[in-house]
Structures are given as structure tokens and as C-alpha cells.
Design a protein around this motif. Structure first.
Motif, PDB file in Angstrom:
ATOM      1  N   GLU A  47      -2.508  -0.921  -3.619  1.00 16.65           N
ATOM      2  CA  GLU A  47      -3.526  -0.707  -2.565  1.00 16.65           C
ATOM      3  C   GLU A  47      -4.672   0.126  -3.166  1.00 16.65           C
ATOM      4  O   GLU A  47      -4.419   1.034  -3.969  1.00 16.65           O
ATOM      5  N   PHE A  53      -7.332   7.619  -4.338  1.00 16.07           N
ATOM      6  CA  PHE A  53      -7.052   7.412  -2.908  1.00 16.07           C
ATOM      7  C   PHE A  53      -7.957   8.361  -2.105  1.00 16.07           C
ATOM      8  O   PHE A  53      -7.562   9.474  -1.745  1.00 16.07           O
ATOM      9  N   LYS A 127      -5.997  -4.420   6.271  1.00 18.47           N
ATOM     10  CA  LYS A 127      -4.862  -3.599   6.745  1.00 18.47           C
ATOM     11  C   LYS A 127      -4.924  -3.350   8.251  1.00 18.47           C
ATOM     12  O   LYS A 127      -5.963  -2.927   8.785  1.00 18.47           O
ATOM     13  N   PRO A 131      -2.587   4.472   8.913  1.00 14.38           N
ATOM     14  CA  PRO A 131      -1.928   5.747   9.218  1.00 14.38           C
ATOM     15  C   PRO A 131      -2.915   6.919   9.170  1.00 14.38           C
ATOM     16  O   PRO A 131      -4.089   6.748   8.843  1.00 14.38           O
ATOM     17  N   HIS A 144      -5.449  12.744   5.351  1.00 12.34           N
ATOM     18  CA  HIS A 144      -5.105  11.307   5.256  1.00 12.34           C
ATOM     19  C   HIS A 144      -5.956  10.575   6.300  1.00 12.34           C
ATOM     20  O   HIS A 144      -5.499  10.260   7.399  1.00 12.34           O
ATOM     21  N   GLU A 146      -7.397   7.671   6.846  1.00 12.75           N
ATOM     22  CA  GLU A 146      -7.574   6.211   6.956  1.00 12.75           C
ATOM     23  C   GLU A 146      -8.104   5.815   8.324  1.00 12.75           C
ATOM     24  O   GLU A 146      -8.885   4.887   8.460  1.00 12.75           O
ATOM     25  N   CYS A 172       0.663  -1.199   2.319  1.00 14.35           N
ATOM     26  CA  CYS A 172       1.259   0.136   2.449  1.00 14.35           C
ATOM     27  C   CYS A 172       1.943   0.410   3.785  1.00 14.35           C
ATOM     28  O   CYS A 172       3.044  -0.027   4.010  1.00 14.35           O
ATOM     29  N   ASN A 173       1.279   1.115   4.706  1.00 17.51           N
ATOM     30  CA  ASN A 173       1.948   1.531   5.944  1.00 17.51           C
ATOM     31  C   ASN A 173       2.453   0.334   6.753  1.00 17.51           C
ATOM     32  O   ASN A 173       3.440   0.464   7.493  1.00 17.51           O
ATOM     33  N   ARG A 175       4.261  -1.852   5.788  1.00 14.05           N
ATOM     34  CA  ARG A 175       5.642  -2.186   5.413  1.00 14.05           C
ATOM     35  C   ARG A 175       6.665  -1.440   6.253  1.00 14.05           C
ATOM     36  O   ARG A 175       7.842  -1.808   6.274  1.00 14.05           O
ATOM     37  N   ARG A 176       6.245  -0.398   6.921  1.00 15.07           N
ATOM     38  CA  ARG A 176       7.201   0.377   7.738  1.00 15.07           C
ATOM     39  C   ARG A 176       7.448  -0.277   9.089  1.00 15.07           C
ATOM     40  O   ARG A 176       8.306   0.156   9.848  1.00 15.07           O
ATOM     41  N   ASN A 197       0.009   3.448  -1.545  1.00 13.67           N
ATOM     42  CA  ASN A 197      -0.245   4.818  -2.035  1.00 13.67           C
ATOM     43  C   ASN A 197       0.512   5.715  -1.077  1.00 13.67           C
ATOM     44  O   ASN A 197       0.060   5.953   0.046  1.00 13.67           O
ATOM     45  N   THR A 198       1.665   6.186  -1.466  1.00 13.12           N
ATOM     46  CA  THR A 198       2.489   6.981  -0.551  1.00 13.12           C
ATOM     47  C   THR A 198       2.731   8.372  -1.111  1.00 13.12           C
ATOM     48  O   THR A 198       3.420   8.528  -2.116  1.00 13.12           O
ATOM     49  N   PRO A 199       2.147   9.393  -0.452  1.00 10.47           N
ATOM     50  CA  PRO A 199       2.405  10.760  -0.921  1.00 10.47           C
ATOM     51  C   PRO A 199       3.872  11.136  -0.738  1.00 10.47           C
ATOM     52  O   PRO A 199       4.525  10.686   0.216  1.00 10.47           O
ATOM     53  N   TYR A 202       4.929  14.589   3.321  1.00  6.68           N
ATOM     54  CA  TYR A 202       4.463  14.098   4.625  1.00  6.68           C
ATOM     55  C   TYR A 202       4.310  15.328   5.515  1.00  6.68           C
ATOM     56  O   TYR A 202       5.301  15.855   6.031  1.00  6.68           O
TER      57      TYR A 202
END
Ligand code: CDT
Length: 305
Positions: A47, A53, A127, A131, A144, A146, A172-173, A175-176, A197-199, A202
Motif C-alpha cells: 500500500e 506512510f 480503499k 482507518p 493516523h 487516513e 490494508c484495513n 483485510r480486517r 502499512n500496519t504499525p 495501536y
């Protein structure tokens, strides 16, 4: 005709704020050449693969934000990637920030494209699950934003006839959310490409930080199995501008099995042969949708929120 695609997942290590798009593209070209040496014919990148990012920073001026966006694709910076792909007969999937100007109105999307071996863009996804938050939140160690910088994607979840199969995309998000994969699965998706891109951290539930890698594979493996599809999940990984991003780039079979996985947090390539006909093992049996789904009992899922 063979239904096997040799897929490469091209994890990228961190991209600093100063790094140019050309430098990121050169790194991706190196991975593409490595993929070709391993006989791959499709490569998936993360992504927002061209820049750092950027939603981790709050910018006041739109002109500062727009520096991270692409007005056209391909463009001067990405043309070498398209040319290399054409030369190597390599299809690819890449994420980037898209600025679309339509009737004088500026639209900002977190976008991924699917490019055929001919170099032609054959699919685009914007997308949908964005998130994060919209306003500056000073308590966070990093932002964050976005929800501030992107509009919700307006192209839906579509499956594209490409590379000899049915290819889906998400980012990315997405997929959850099981709905993402079920909508693609209902269209018969046989391979789904996604970058992330997942930190590690959280801020809303730091007690879950140690579960980030687990949650990544949990959602991808269950989605692959429940929809009888290959999934290629590709990270931007490592410490990027003081923010640790998970790795865990992986290729997952329709049975839910992880068949290849990156081991580092840097630029790294993994390859697996994905036989699209193996989707039938699931699609024609345990998850034969037309035989076993009970949509009349699922109406709440599609009701407006
Ligand atoms: N890029 C992206 O969507 N990242 C989110 C981070 C967690 S929510 C702040 C993700 O779902 O991985």
C-alpha cells in the motif's frame, strides 16, 4: 491452458520522508528483476508504495498533502517500473495515493492498480475501509489521518479477469473486514492482492500490540479459506520515521495454509506457485456458495448502518 501463476510478494522496508519516488521505484525494480529470475509472472507491492506512510503526520496546507499524491499513472517517476514490467512480461499490483481531478473537483484516494504483463492497467481499486481519525490528536505518538486525507473509495470491490484468472484487490484495513473478501469471493475471486502499512503500536488498545502479526495472518488465512482463494498480503515493514511497521508478508493458499512468508523487516521477495484450479477444492465443497449459503438469514449484514 495452465492456471498456475508464479506470484512474487515484494515486501518493502521503510521509506523515509526524504526518499524520492525514483529511489522507491528503483528498489521495486530490483525486486522485480529478482522475481523474474525466480520465474514469477506477477508481483505484488505494498500500500502507498511510492512514499513514506504520510498519514502519520498532520499537515495544515493541502499543497503539502498533495505532494504525496499522483495525478497520473504511470507518470515520470513510475514509468521505469511500467517499462521494466513490460520488458520482463511481469504483471503487477501497486498501491499509491491518487489525486483525481474531475470537473475541477479534487478527489483523493488510497488506490491500488492491477497491471497486466502487457503494461496495461486493467483494474483499479480505491480503499473503502479508511482507518484512523480526521482531526489532529495530540495524545497519539503518531497520527493516523487516513480519514482526513482520503475519500472513501467509489469503485466497490471488483474482480478483474486478468493473468488468466479472476483477480481481486483490497488495501490494508480492508483485510480486517470479512465483508471485503466475501464480496470478492461471491464474484469468484481466485487470487486477491493487498498491500498494507500496519504499525506495531495501536494507540487505542496498546495491550494488543503483541498481537499485530497474529491478527494479520488470522484475517488473511481465514478469508482465503472461507472464500476459496489465494491471498497475497504485502507489507511495508520496519522502522519508518520512528514508527515500527509489522512485516509478515505472505502468500496463502485457498486452504488457509501459509505457503510463503517473509522473515525480515526489509526489502525481501518471496515466491510461490499459485494454481488457481486449487480454489475448486474449497469453492466446490465446504464453501459451495450456491449449495450452502443462506443469504436470507444474512440481510442485517448489508443493511445501511
Ligand atoms: N494502513 C492501514 O490501514 N493501517 C491500519 C492500521 C490500524 S488502524 C489505525 C491497519 O488496519 O492495519
Amino acid at each position: 491452458m495452465t492456471r498456475k501463476i508464479k506470484v512474487a510478494a515484494a515486501q518493502l522496508g521503510p521509506i523515509s520522508r526524504e526518499e524520492s519516488r525514483s529511489s522507491a521505484v528503483n528498489r521495486m525494480i530490483s525486486l522485480m528483476r529478482e522475481a523474474k529470475k525466480k520465474d514469477a509472472n506477477f508481483i505484488v507491492y505494498p500500500e502507498l508504495a511510492l512514499t513514506t506512510f504520510f498519514p502519520r503526520w498532520y499537515f495544515e496546507k493541502q499543497s503539502e498533502i498533495d505532494k504525496f499524491f499522483e495525478k497520473e499513472m504511470p507518470n515520470e517517476a513510475t514509468q521505469p517500473l511500467f517499462e521494466e514490467a513490460y520488458k520482463l512480461k511481469m504483471g503487477f499490483n501497486i498501491g499509491y495515493a491518487e489525486l483525481q481531478i474531475e470537473d475541477g473537483i479534487h478527489h483523493h484516494y488510497n488506490t491500488a492498480i492491477l497491471v497486466e504483463k502487457t503494461g496495461k492497467i486493467v483494474g483499479k481499486y480505491r480503499k473503502i475501509h479508511l482507518p484512523g481519525h480526521e482531526e489532529f490528536e495530540p495524545w497519539r505518538p503518531f497520527q493516523h489521518l487516513e480519514k482526513r486525507y482520503f475519500e472513501t473509495g467509489n469503485l466497490g470491490f471488483k474482480v478483474h479477469q486478468a493473468l488468466g484468472g479472476k483477480i481481486g484487490m483490497c488495501i490494508c484495513n480492508d483485510r480486517r473486514w470479512p465483508e471485503t473478501f466475501r464480496v470478492l469471493g461471491l464474484q469468484g475471486a481466485e487470487l486477491i492482492a493487498l498491500g498494507y502499512n500496519t504499525p506495531v503500536h495501536y494507540p487505542l488498545a496498546p495491550e494488543h500490540d503483541h498481537l499485530q502479526d497474529f491478527h494479520n495472518h488470522l484475517v488473511l488465512q481465514s478469508a482465503a479459506y472461507q472464500n476459496g482463494t489465494w491471498i497475497v498480503g504485502v507489507a511495508k515493514a520496519g522502522e519508518e520515521e520512528k514508527c515500527d511497521l509489522i512485516g509478515g508478508t505472505c502468500i496463502i493458499a485457498p486452504t488457509g495454509e501459509l505457503v510463503a512468508e517473509c522473515k525480515t523487516l526489509g526489502d525481501e521477495l518471496i515466491v510461490a506457485e499459485c494454481d488457481l484450479d486449487r480454489c475448486k477444492e474449497i469453492k466446490e465443497n465446504i464453501f459451495n456458495f450456491s449449495l450452502h449459503r443462506e443469504p436470507q438469514n444474512y440481510t442485517l449484514i448489508s443493511a445501511p448502518k
